[in-house]
Enzyme design. Structure first.
Site, short mmCIF file in Angstrom:
data_model
loop_
_atom_site.label_atom_id
_atom_site.label_comp_id
_atom_site.label_asym_id
_atom_site.label_seq_id
_atom_site.Cartn_x
_atom_site.Cartn_y
_atom_site.Cartn_z
N GLU A 109 0.81 -1.22 0.00
CA GLU A 109 0.00 0.00 0.00
C GLU A 109 0.84 1.27 0.00
O GLU A 109 0.47 2.27 -0.64
CB GLU A 109 -0.95 0.01 1.20
CG GLU A 109 -2.13 -0.94 1.10
CD GLU A 109 -1.82 -2.37 1.51
OE1 GLU A 109 -0.64 -2.68 1.78
OE2 GLU A 109 -2.76 -3.18 1.56
N HIS B 264 -10.92 -3.68 10.85
CA HIS B 264 -11.64 -3.69 9.58
C HIS B 264 -12.89 -2.83 9.66
O HIS B 264 -13.86 -3.07 8.95
CB HIS B 264 -12.03 -5.12 9.20
CG HIS B 264 -10.96 -5.86 8.43
ND1 HIS B 264 -9.65 -5.89 8.82
CD2 HIS B 264 -11.00 -6.59 7.28
CE1 HIS B 264 -8.95 -6.62 7.96
NE2 HIS B 264 -9.73 -7.05 7.02
C1 LIG Z 1 -2.43 -4.49 4.55
C2 LIG Z 1 -3.57 -5.25 4.01
N1 LIG Z 1 -3.85 -5.15 2.71
C3 LIG Z 1 -4.88 -5.84 2.18
C4 LIG Z 1 -5.65 -6.64 2.96
C5 LIG Z 1 -6.80 -7.45 2.36
N2 LIG Z 1 -6.43 -8.86 2.42
C6 LIG Z 1 -6.88 -9.68 3.38
S1 LIG Z 1 -6.23 -11.22 3.26
C7 LIG Z 1 -5.35 -10.81 1.89
C8 LIG Z 1 -4.50 -11.83 1.19
C9 LIG Z 1 -3.20 -12.09 1.85
O1 LIG Z 1 -2.54 -13.08 1.16
P1 LIG Z 1 -1.44 -13.98 1.81
O2 LIG Z 1 -0.52 -13.14 2.63
O3 LIG Z 1 -0.82 -14.78 0.74
O4 LIG Z 1 -2.22 -14.91 2.84
P2 LIG Z 1 -3.30 -16.03 2.54
O5 LIG Z 1 -4.65 -15.40 2.71
O6 LIG Z 1 -3.06 -16.57 1.18
O7 LIG Z 1 -3.09 -17.06 3.60
C10 LIG Z 1 -5.57 -9.49 1.53
C11 LIG Z 1 -4.98 -8.84 0.38
C12 LIG Z 1 -5.34 -6.69 4.32
N3 LIG Z 1 -6.07 -7.41 5.18
N4 LIG Z 1 -4.30 -6.01 4.81
#
Ligand SMILES: Cc1ncc(C[n+]2csc(CCOP(=O)(O)OP(=O)(O)O)c2C)c(N)n1
Ligand SMILES: Cc1ncc(C[n+]2csc(CCOP(=O)(O)OP(=O)(O)O)c2C)c(N)n1
Ligand SMILES: [Mg+2]
Ligand SMILES: [Mg+2]
Lengths: 364, 327, 364, 327
Positions: free
Chosen positions: C75, C144
């Site tokens: 971000e 959130h």
């Molecule tokens: C800083 C931030 N950006 C965006 C989000 C929205 N978001 C929630 S889970 C996620 C995916 C994260 O992917 P990863 O780290 O690969 O974990 P996974 O869910 O695959 O276990 C996103 C983008 C968030 N919660 N926090």
């Protein structure tokens, strides 16, 4: 003149030692580090020969590099590191030489530090102190001059402190270090050289008590951080035209003791808030709103706020001067509030200039 | 803006390498900063200055290979980048003096130099923050198919900020035309790199993003120029970013006109070693004495005129406080 | 009922098409992207099948992956990228599915976007829109759910908009995209499904005009974002006890048209501000302070603020309900203001519950 | 807290690898999440859940090698880490139900699980933010010379956040006892890694910090366990951090109880391929049928009891809204 109702440790009565704000900061940290092995101090440049403009002077020598150390330029992660160490029972003091840089660690401060105790059901605490300095001297410019304390006041779970003199700096920093919650500790570069009566031992200036620095009849002036000093200068100028200004220093901005302010305004019916930051949604807005809420239906109250001009801070001198409140502009505003029917008045330029030679030895 | 026009006569970015042009650019930057250091103790300069004396070869090496349509993004230690890319000297000097004719109209100060006519992007006082901004500027070049590249300068300290790897990843992912240039002078203010970085494998790290990375151990101006010139054609055709790490030495103190060898955190003997590789001296040797003298004289005249321009320009009037908060 | 003095494009008179907030957002972006090649939209997940809860639906198909694309989870840098692209003449729309994540890009927003035009002497502009959604449904929890708009209102150089209905969402988003300055565009998840009368073509709801959504005599209620809807429901509840509430929607929070609010308060002498965020140094503090400043010496004005409880947001249902203002608590506060001498009143639980079935088709 | 006590009987972290213990831990996590998925469509669970079904082998492999004094730091997809490290199951279940007896007293929700008695640090809903916090927790271990390590779990998406490289650098610089564990399931929500990362050289990149880095292509539970167990003695003596990247597959949808193969962004055939490497099945094969049955029965009883505990527990009273804002 101090408020009669508050007996402050380290007041002139208790001893005559005079100390600079900058030295009071390092002394306070040294005392707390001696007292409690879990206190440590880190942040960019805390251990170099400039020692954060002198405010960490001597700490490396006294406590060694395990407890006093620099960091990479990684404000975001370093804040997370501080939080994690605090959760593990340490008491980190994380230092930033400019408050502007806190924008890099807002996520950790707002989304973790402020919320951890609550969202983890009380299982952890985050006894973290974030020391930051509002930069003001000449030519600091847009990114080295901000006072962003209201952003932190906005967030439940954070405490905010902005002492205006060496006495309070020492006691409030000790209170911040001993506090079990994250505290954003706001210093001001121009205060570093100012002197106050400071007791030698440890003492606390805890949250919850605004101080009436100077008693007055006609108008209540609340100053924040360095603006307390400017307000005291303004009060001297106002004396010349027979206006008696009460000057109040909240010291802690969150939690905020607005009762002391409200009590004063109940007498004066006039409130001027002078901030080291922008007005919009600022500390002054909060104080004005609280006073307006509290005094509703009690008869008219006049309120004004002055703070940074609603612009970024320019370095060019004429503009920079106009950007900040100063004793003359504060005095003029206070006069307008106190004497609404009189012709506008401003101190003559020579006495306004002289006002800058007034030094006040706190704790006021 | 008058200041911008004043610099139009100076065009350090003509095609092809040329010993005279490179020397002139280096010597000009050096002399400008020496003059700044000379003037600094008076109260004419209105904001803190970060001199790049000793490091000029990097900016000149990179910028000499660029075209006017290309952009540079520098740091608060940005005099060299600004001047090497053709930023207005009177505009810069007036900015340091806080004048209305300054490149930022007195509202930026020394840490916020800019000259969009010369495609010099604005510098920032918050370390690292200009890196993603430069990447975004490059993304716009790609979107608009201008063929222009952006050279993005940063210090070794800036590479520790999270936005740096974030920017590398994004630039590599989208094959953006960015030349990342790390001016590694071994210090962030007074903190040596060994107290801040776990290893010195920056180039290897950057390479893992698929970004060609090369270190210049003594930051020779011509070597850097040759490398950049060689990389540009592919970059202009969508080849993606490159990275160079240029080892260098800040001769003076972090901020201000003096030096800092008495403070005990770095040694004068290292300075002496670096001074033997002084880029200005090296470039001077490639020229005949007469040619140098001519260049030097022109530079002195230009600098004197710029200082005069700055001195004689008015401060911005107080109403200017409120303009340009919004566009 | 709309304020009589403002003729809004897209009012019911102009056509009877009803559209959801979420669709109004994507329609507005589509129209602007058609109009102007320099507009593009990016941000995590804008191009997936969920399309940011539907608000970017169809854009990828219409404009292709060069103008509609996702990003890495970065971000901070992505905000810098948006700023750089804007400086180069593009008009980026950067989307965040939760406002909480903006804490990661405060540095770019506060230290660069807000200041660039000023500190670079007018040489650049930053026509950037940052779309963010305040998360509220069930169990969002502390990270959130935040409405952090006041932090952005605090900073000169940023504009802030928080439309409460589909009509304004479409027009204000278009205005934000065409604005040459950075705009933080605050949406609310619970508004996405609400419907309003929305004209088909492009139109603007520009900064500078608060809207009187409902005319009233006894108390002025200012609602922010989704709280406008809650305030309208409260106004219906108040009707039952003969209290006539005026409801005002500022739409744009910075620049803030407080004159419309002040005018209303001059009539009602009572002001309740209902925010989708915390009170301390919040939008409500600013509005309260402005009204107090403006109405000083004009006779008593009563002011109250309600917003998030001064805590992080808990997910457990009883706590979560108590965290937010709702039609019943708003009505009770407004009643207390309007009838200071009457016994406290609160709507009975069944009508409070029924209030949630009231749907209002904007633009009000 | 009652919930914490309820879990004391369960000790998944005894020394030495043991087929029964590993199977029990895997199976227990799987069954807990299946039960959560089953209950989810009712309105009993009060916050959105992120299931780790399919990925359990990583948490179990790492945590089985740890001692009680060691800590784990997980993500919002944290059921597996929480349970594998010995976090209270009734406490977790009650937290999902929003109950006063929940591990975060109903004030965290599914994305903010914590059990400090088991050294399970609190998870976060903001991706990446727990990484530096875990590093700080590890720094405190070093400062206090506890010999404990912190296993810090993150998704592939989290490695794109700037705080990740910042944390790596700091942990390596100070030789902090952190096991960085990347659970690389190839997606962040619905975005494939290829749309987010320029290359797949994460291990090489991490290695440039001087951090030993290893990729597990099929995330075999025992292989991971062996690797961690082998690294721990040196780490406890100040050897510094290590990193593992574990390739895996999220069987279900990003958030919620179902799957997402109909959405078209990833294929069911890949799921089928990964299901052949199901860590629970693999662990099961190492056991005799009777031993499995006994374990399974105990697990079912434990889960049923936990659900009952959660169901029967009260919601926090409204006054609880205002407690624990400050310590
Ligand atoms: C800083 C931030 N950006 C965006 C989000 C929205 N978001 C929630 S889970 C996620 C995916 C994260 O992917 P990863 O780290 O690969 O974990 P996974 O869910 O695959 O276990 C996103 C983008 C968030 N919660 N926090
Ligand atoms: C984000 C941030 N953190 C800290 C500072 C204080 N600071 C100013 S210059 C500087 C050193 C930067 O070092 P480097 O990037 O190597 O550049 P150099 O000064 O050596 O050219 C620091 C730490 C800052 N301006 N911004
Ligand atoms: Mg450096
Ligand atoms: Mg993933």
């Amino acid at each position: 003149m101090s408020s009669p109702k508050l007996a402050w440790p380290g007041r002139p009565e208790d001893g005559r030692r005079v100390l600079r704000y900058v030295d009071a900061l390092s002394e306070s940290v040294a005392l707390e580090m001696e007292r409690d092995r879990s206190v440590f101090l880190f942040g960019l440049d805390v251990d170099d020969h400039k020692a954060i403009q002198g405010s960490t002077r001597g700490l490396l020598e006294k406590f060694g590099p395990d407890r006093v150390f620099t960091t990479p330029l990684s404000e975001d992660a370093m804040t997370g590191v501080a939080i994690g160490a605090a959760m593990a029972g340490m008491r980190p003091i994380h230092v930033h030489i400019r408050m502007d840089f806190l924008m890099l660690c807002m996520n950790q401060l707002v989304n973790i530090a402020a919320k951890a105790r609550y969202m983890y059901g009380g299982q952890v605490k985050v006894p973290l102190v974030v020391r930051t300095i509002i930069g003001k001297s000449w030519g600091q410019g847009a990114q080295h001059s901000q006072g962003l304390h209201s952003m932190f006041m906005h967030v439940p779970g954070l405490k905010v402190c902005a002492p205006s003199n060496a006495h309070d700096a020492k006691g409030a920093l000790a209170a911040a270090i001993r506090d079990d919650n994250p505290v954003v500790f706001v210093e001001h570069r121009l205060l570093y050289a100012t002197e106050a009566f400071v007791a030698e031992g440890a003492y606390l200036v805890p949250p919850g008590r605004s101080r009436v620095c100077r008693w007055g009849r006609d108008v209540t002036v609340v100053g924040i951080s360095n603006m307390v000093v400017e307000a005291l200068r303004a009060a001297e100028l106002l004396k010349e035209v027979g206006v008696s200004a009460e000057v109040i220093d909240p010291i802690w901005l969150a939690p905020l003791d607005s009762e002391t302010i409200v009590e004063s305004v109940r007498r004066t019916r006039k409130l001027l808030i002078v901030d080291n930051g922008w007005n919009m949604c600022g500390a002054g807005a909060e104080i004005a709103a609280r006073v307006a809420e509290a005094c509703a239906g009690e008869g008219p109250v006049s309120i004004r706020r002055i703070g940074f001009a609603p612009t970024p801070c320019p370095p060019s001198p004429i503009l920079e001067n106009a950007f900040y409140p100063n004793p003359a502009t504060i005095a003029a505003e206070a006069f307008a509030l106190a004497r609404p029917d009189a012709a506008p008045w401003a101190p003559d330029p020579s006495s306004a200039k002289l006002a800058y030679q007034m030094q006040f030895k706190g704790p006021f | 803006m008058a200041a911008s026009k004043a610099s139009k006569s100076k065009r350090p970015n003509r095609p092809g390498a040329d010993a005279g042009r490179i020397y002139a650019s280096l010597r000009r930057i050096r002399r400008v900063e020496e003059e700044i250091a000379r003037i600094y103790p008076t109260d004419k300069i209105k904001s803190p200055v970060h001199l790049s004396i000793g490091q000029e070869g990097i900016a000149v090496g990179v910028c000499d290979a660029l075209e006017p349509r290309d952009a540079v993004s520098g740091t608060y230690r940005g005099h060299a980048t600004y001047l090497a890319k053709g930023g207005s000297l009177p505009g810069m000097m007036a900015e340091l003096f806080g004048k209305d004719t300054g490149c930022a109209r007195g509202k930026g100060g020394s840490m916020h130099l800019i000259d969009m006519k010369a495609n010099v992007l604005g510098t920032s006082a918050v370390v690292g923050t200009t890196v993603p901004v430069a990447v975004g500027f490059a993304m716009a070049q790609k979107m608009r198919k201008t063929g222009a590249v952006v050279a993005c300068f940063m210090g070794d300290g800036a590479t520790e900020e999270g936005c740096f790897p974030e920017s590398l990843n994004f630039a590599a992912l989208h094959k953006l035309p960015v030349i990342f240039v790390c001016e590694n002078n071994g210090f962030a203010i007074h903190e040596p790199i060994a107290k801040r970085q776990a290893t010195d494998k920056l180039c290897q790290r950057v390479a893992t993003y698929g970004i060609p990375a090369k270190r210049f151990v003594d930051s020779d101006t011509r070597a850097i120029r040759t490398h950049i010139a060689g990389a540009l054609p592919k970059m202009r055709k969508g080849g993606g970013p490159i990275f160079i790490e240029c080892m260098t030495w800040r001769w003076r103190e972090h901020v201000g006109p003096g030096d800092d060898y008495d403070a005990g955190f770095r040694s004068r003997s290292t300075l002496v070693r670096w001074q033997k590789k002084d880029p200005v001296e090296i470039a001077a040797k490639a020229l005949a004495k007469a040619a140098r003298a001519e260049i030097d004289a022109a530079i002195e005249a230009e600098i004197a005129a710029a200082i005069k321009f700055a001195e004689e320009s008015p401060f911005p009037p107080v109403e200017e406080l409120f303009t340009d908060v919004f566009a």
